[in-house]
Design a protein around this motif. Structure first.
Motif, PDB file in Angstrom:
ATOM      1  N   ASP A  16      16.994  71.174  29.225  1.00 58.46           N
ATOM      2  CA  ASP A  16      16.449  71.672  30.491  1.00 58.46           C
ATOM      3  C   ASP A  16      16.484  73.196  30.581  1.00 58.46           C
ATOM      4  O   ASP A  16      16.118  73.775  31.589  1.00 58.46           O
ATOM      5  N   GLY A  17      16.962  73.862  29.550  1.00 55.53           N
ATOM      6  CA  GLY A  17      16.952  75.324  29.581  1.00 55.53           C
ATOM      7  C   GLY A  17      18.290  75.917  29.973  1.00 55.53           C
ATOM      8  O   GLY A  17      18.547  77.087  29.714  1.00 55.53           O
ATOM      9  N   SER A  18      19.167  75.143  30.623  1.00 50.99           N
ATOM     10  CA  SER A  18      20.500  75.673  30.903  1.00 50.99           C
ATOM     11  C   SER A  18      21.578  74.857  30.190  1.00 50.99           C
ATOM     12  O   SER A  18      22.726  75.284  30.108  1.00 50.99           O
ATOM     13  N   THR A  19      21.222  73.696  29.655  1.00 51.53           N
ATOM     14  CA  THR A  19      22.175  72.925  28.843  1.00 51.53           C
ATOM     15  C   THR A  19      22.151  73.510  27.430  1.00 51.53           C
ATOM     16  O   THR A  19      21.075  73.757  26.873  1.00 51.53           O
ATOM     17  N   THR A  20      23.339  73.755  26.876  1.00 48.50           N
ATOM     18  CA  THR A  20      23.374  74.426  25.566  1.00 48.50           C
ATOM     19  C   THR A  20      22.946  73.481  24.448  1.00 48.50           C
ATOM     20  O   THR A  20      23.021  72.251  24.578  1.00 48.50           O
ATOM     21  N   LEU A  21      22.540  74.081  23.336  1.00 45.90           N
ATOM     22  CA  LEU A  21      22.159  73.286  22.164  1.00 45.90           C
ATOM     23  C   LEU A  21      23.348  72.457  21.681  1.00 45.90           C
ATOM     24  O   LEU A  21      23.177  71.336  21.202  1.00 45.90           O
ATOM     25  N   LEU A  22      24.561  73.004  21.823  1.00 44.30           N
ATOM     26  CA  LEU A  22      25.761  72.260  21.420  1.00 44.30           C
ATOM     27  C   LEU A  22      25.891  70.978  22.254  1.00 44.30           C
ATOM     28  O   LEU A  22      26.085  69.885  21.706  1.00 44.30           O
ATOM     29  N   GLU A  23      25.764  71.122  23.570  1.00 41.66           N
ATOM     30  CA  GLU A  23      25.894  69.931  24.442  1.00 41.66           C
ATOM     31  C   GLU A  23      24.761  68.942  24.182  1.00 41.66           C
ATOM     32  O   GLU A  23      24.981  67.727  24.144  1.00 41.66           O
ATOM     33  N   CYS A  51      35.571  77.390  20.121  1.00 37.49           N
ATOM     34  CA  CYS A  51      35.935  77.824  21.480  1.00 37.49           C
ATOM     35  C   CYS A  51      34.955  77.355  22.550  1.00 37.49           C
ATOM     36  O   CYS A  51      35.282  77.281  23.710  1.00 37.49           O
ATOM     37  N   ARG A  52      33.726  77.074  22.195  1.00 33.95           N
ATOM     38  CA  ARG A  52      32.643  76.689  23.121  1.00 33.95           C
ATOM     39  C   ARG A  52      32.321  77.791  24.124  1.00 33.95           C
ATOM     40  O   ARG A  52      31.815  77.518  25.213  1.00 33.95           O
ATOM     41  N   MET A  53      32.634  79.024  23.809  1.00 34.48           N
ATOM     42  CA  MET A  53      32.341  80.099  24.763  1.00 34.48           C
ATOM     43  C   MET A  53      31.896  81.384  24.074  1.00 34.48           C
ATOM     44  O   MET A  53      32.091  82.463  24.602  1.00 34.48           O
ATOM     45  N   LEU A  89      21.110  82.516  12.338  1.00 32.49           N
ATOM     46  CA  LEU A  89      22.254  81.644  12.650  1.00 32.49           C
ATOM     47  C   LEU A  89      22.465  81.648  14.156  1.00 32.49           C
ATOM     48  O   LEU A  89      22.712  82.702  14.753  1.00 32.49           O
ATOM     49  N   ILE A  90      22.358  80.485  14.766  1.00 33.63           N
ATOM     50  CA  ILE A  90      22.387  80.367  16.226  1.00 33.63           C
ATOM     51  C   ILE A  90      23.769  79.901  16.692  1.00 33.63           C
ATOM     52  O   ILE A  90      24.300  78.921  16.175  1.00 33.63           O
ATOM     53  N   GLN A  91      24.326  80.619  17.684  1.00 36.66           N
ATOM     54  CA  GLN A  91      25.560  80.152  18.329  1.00 36.66           C
ATOM     55  C   GLN A  91      25.162  79.076  19.333  1.00 36.66           C
ATOM     56  O   GLN A  91      24.741  79.383  20.444  1.00 36.66           O
ATOM     57  N   THR A  92      25.300  77.837  18.909  1.00 38.30           N
ATOM     58  CA  THR A  92      24.747  76.755  19.737  1.00 38.30           C
ATOM     59  C   THR A  92      25.490  76.601  21.064  1.00 38.30           C
ATOM     60  O   THR A  92      24.945  76.046  22.006  1.00 38.30           O
ATOM     61  N   CYS A  93      26.733  77.097  21.153  1.00 41.45           N
ATOM     62  CA  CYS A  93      27.508  76.893  22.398  1.00 41.45           C
ATOM     63  C   CYS A  93      27.038  77.788  23.524  1.00 41.45           C
ATOM     64  O   CYS A  93      27.422  77.564  24.674  1.00 41.45           O
ATOM     65  N   ILE A  94      26.224  78.817  23.217  1.00 38.71           N
ATOM     66  CA  ILE A  94      25.780  79.705  24.297  1.00 38.71           C
ATOM     67  C   ILE A  94      24.252  79.889  24.248  1.00 38.71           C
ATOM     68  O   ILE A  94      23.728  80.855  24.802  1.00 38.71           O
ATOM     69  N   SER A  95      23.560  78.964  23.558  1.00 37.73           N
ATOM     70  CA  SER A  95      22.095  79.099  23.433  1.00 37.73           C
ATOM     71  C   SER A  95      21.397  77.845  23.943  1.00 37.73           C
ATOM     72  O   SER A  95      21.906  76.732  23.789  1.00 37.73           O
ATOM     73  N   ALA A  96      20.215  78.058  24.508  1.00 37.63           N
ATOM     74  CA  ALA A  96      19.410  76.933  25.014  1.00 37.63           C
ATOM     75  C   ALA A  96      17.987  77.068  24.460  1.00 37.63           C
ATOM     76  O   ALA A  96      17.552  78.169  24.098  1.00 37.63           O
ATOM     77  N   PRO A  97      17.255  75.947  24.396  1.00 35.50           N
ATOM     78  CA  PRO A  97      15.900  76.011  23.825  1.00 35.50           C
ATOM     79  C   PRO A  97      14.902  76.682  24.774  1.00 35.50           C
ATOM     80  O   PRO A  97      15.002  76.560  25.987  1.00 35.50           O
ATOM     81  N   CYS A  98      13.964  77.417  24.153  1.00 35.99           N
ATOM     82  CA  CYS A  98      12.794  77.934  24.882  1.00 35.99           C
ATOM     83  C   CYS A  98      11.579  77.347  24.171  1.00 35.99           C
ATOM     84  O   CYS A  98      11.097  77.927  23.204  1.00 35.99           O
TER      85      CYS A  98
END
Ligand SMILES: Cc1cc2nc3c(=O)[nH]c(=O)nc-3n(C[C@H](O)[C@H](O)[C@H](O)COP(=O)(O)OP(=O)(O)OC[C@H]3O[C@@H](n4cnc5c(N)ncnc54)[C@H](O)[C@@H]3O)c2cc1C
Ligand code: FES
Length: 350
Positions: A282-289, A302-304, A334-343
């Protein structure tokens, strides 16, 4: 009787009431070339929804400094989950964490941890630690943010008569205030510790947008080295105030969670290529989640946005860094999935 049996029988004199085999089993469970582990030695209930878990780490651990944290791994439904926890025990003693149940992993730790359980560990780290020389200190904490500061107080106050520590701790009610009785005892025994509790249910929150509250609660706050740990708003306000009304380098903050942009990415369909899984973000849920919810074994720490354990190569598409708004779109990034969301549509190499 063979040589091994004779040796074990002799050793039992020293290990009674336990059998030597019990100790050998414990040592084996803690010895792994690949993963540092610890065995739980006690689980102590604190105020509602929190427990302190003390553990004995295996080889590969190093002694913690007061205020540091460690990454702790537990297996939940067959998947190893990692979270960071401040070490609340004083320096020089077996490490302990004090966990407050707020979500999946913390609730599991609080509700299911038993003596003898094995925890997966990463060694202590962090620079939220006591100053090297004696200085008057101000500790400003809220909720579970008191844990690293408790380690500092336990380390410093009983051992250093020349310490000078003011702790201002906020909790919703007196029943929610972690370590309340121990702090009252330490303050009664040591003049060097002054404790102020602020119960937000009745007294309201400390306002750090101006110096007025601090001037009243700790008039000499500008002459103290300050440590602040608690919710993001408290840390943001403290950082702004020390910048505006004092010296930023007199302040250390420890964050338990990252402030992410309210306005996330545009969202999009994510393909986790190696795992053959897909999800809609949805744009605010991270790629990790998104990956975890889809059943992908996502690497994380750390997830942060601190440890970079969650890096995954981008195969195609655009992602947004939810802290800064920066867009990453190069294949192989290399993407930090814990703080990135899809566009838009995204393919990840995981
Ligand atoms: C350096 C560091 C030290 C930490 N030390 C401690 C500690 O001593 N004790 C402790 O209980 N936690 C501590 N945390 C937080 C911990 O790592 C987890 O984030 C927390 O336990 C939530 O994980 P979860 O899986 O239960 O919840 P998740 O399902 O992962 O997240 C639930 C939500 O809770 C939020 N959250 C995280 N921490 C808190 C909190 N303390 N209070 C309210 N909401 C929170 C998250 O931002 C998220 O929105 C620390 C984090 C860091 C980075
Ligand atoms: S999990 Fe630590 S940076 Fe992402």
């Amino acid at each position: 009787m063979g040589v091994r049996e004779v040796a074990l029988s002799a050793a039992s004199v020293f290990t009674a009431p336990y059998q030597p085999q019990d100790y050998l089993r414990l040592v084996n469970r803690l010895s792994s070339a690949r993963q540092l582990r610890g065995v739980v030695r006690s689980v102590t209930p604190e105020c509602s929804g929190s427990v302190t878990i003390t553990f004995r780490p295996g080889r590969g651990w190093h002694a913690h400094e007061a205020g540091q944290y460690a990454r702790i791994g537990v297996e939940i439904d067959g998947v190893r989950q990692w979270r960071s926890y401040s070490l609340s025990a004083p320096a020089g003693e077996d490490p302990a964490i004090t966990v407050t149940a707020v979500g999946r992993v913390s609730s599991h730790l609080v509700q299911h941890t038993k003596v003898g359980d094995i925890l997966f560990l990463a060694p202590p780290q962090g620079d939220f630690v006591l100053p090297t020389g004696p200085r008057p200190l101000l500790m400003l904490t809220a909720g579970s943010g008191i844990t690293p500061v408790m380690s500092m107080i336990r380390t410093l106050v009983p051992r250093r008569p020349d310490a000078d520590v003011v702790l201002i701790h906020s909790a919703r009610t007196s029943q929610d205030a972690l370590f309340r009785d121990e702090l009252a005892r330490l303050a009664a025994e040591h003049e060097s510790l002054h404790v102020v509790h602020r119960y937000t249910g009745t007294d309201g929150r400390i306002d750090l947008t101006t110096p007025a509250d601090l001037d009243r609660l700790c008039p000499d706050w500008r002459s103290r080295k300050a440590y602040v740990c608690g919710p993001a708003q408290l840390l943001d306000d403290a950082t702004a105030m020390w910048h505006e009304h004092h010296a930023p380098d007199a302040l250390s903050v420890e964050r338990f969670e990252t402030a992410l942009l309210a306005d996330g990415g545009s969202g999009g369909h994510v393909v986790f290529e190696k795992s053959d899984k897909e999800a809609d973000g949805d744009g605010s849920t991270t790629l990790l989640e998104l990956g975890e919810d889809a059943g992908v074994l996502m690497p994380h720490g750390c997830r942060m946005g601190i440890c970079r354990s969650c890096l995954v190569p981008l195969r195609a598409g655009q992602v947004k860094d939810l802290r800064t708004g920066e867009i990453r779109a190069d294949e192989g990034d290399l993407i930090q999935t814990c703080i990135s969301a899809p566009c838009g549509p995204v393919h990840l190499d995981v």
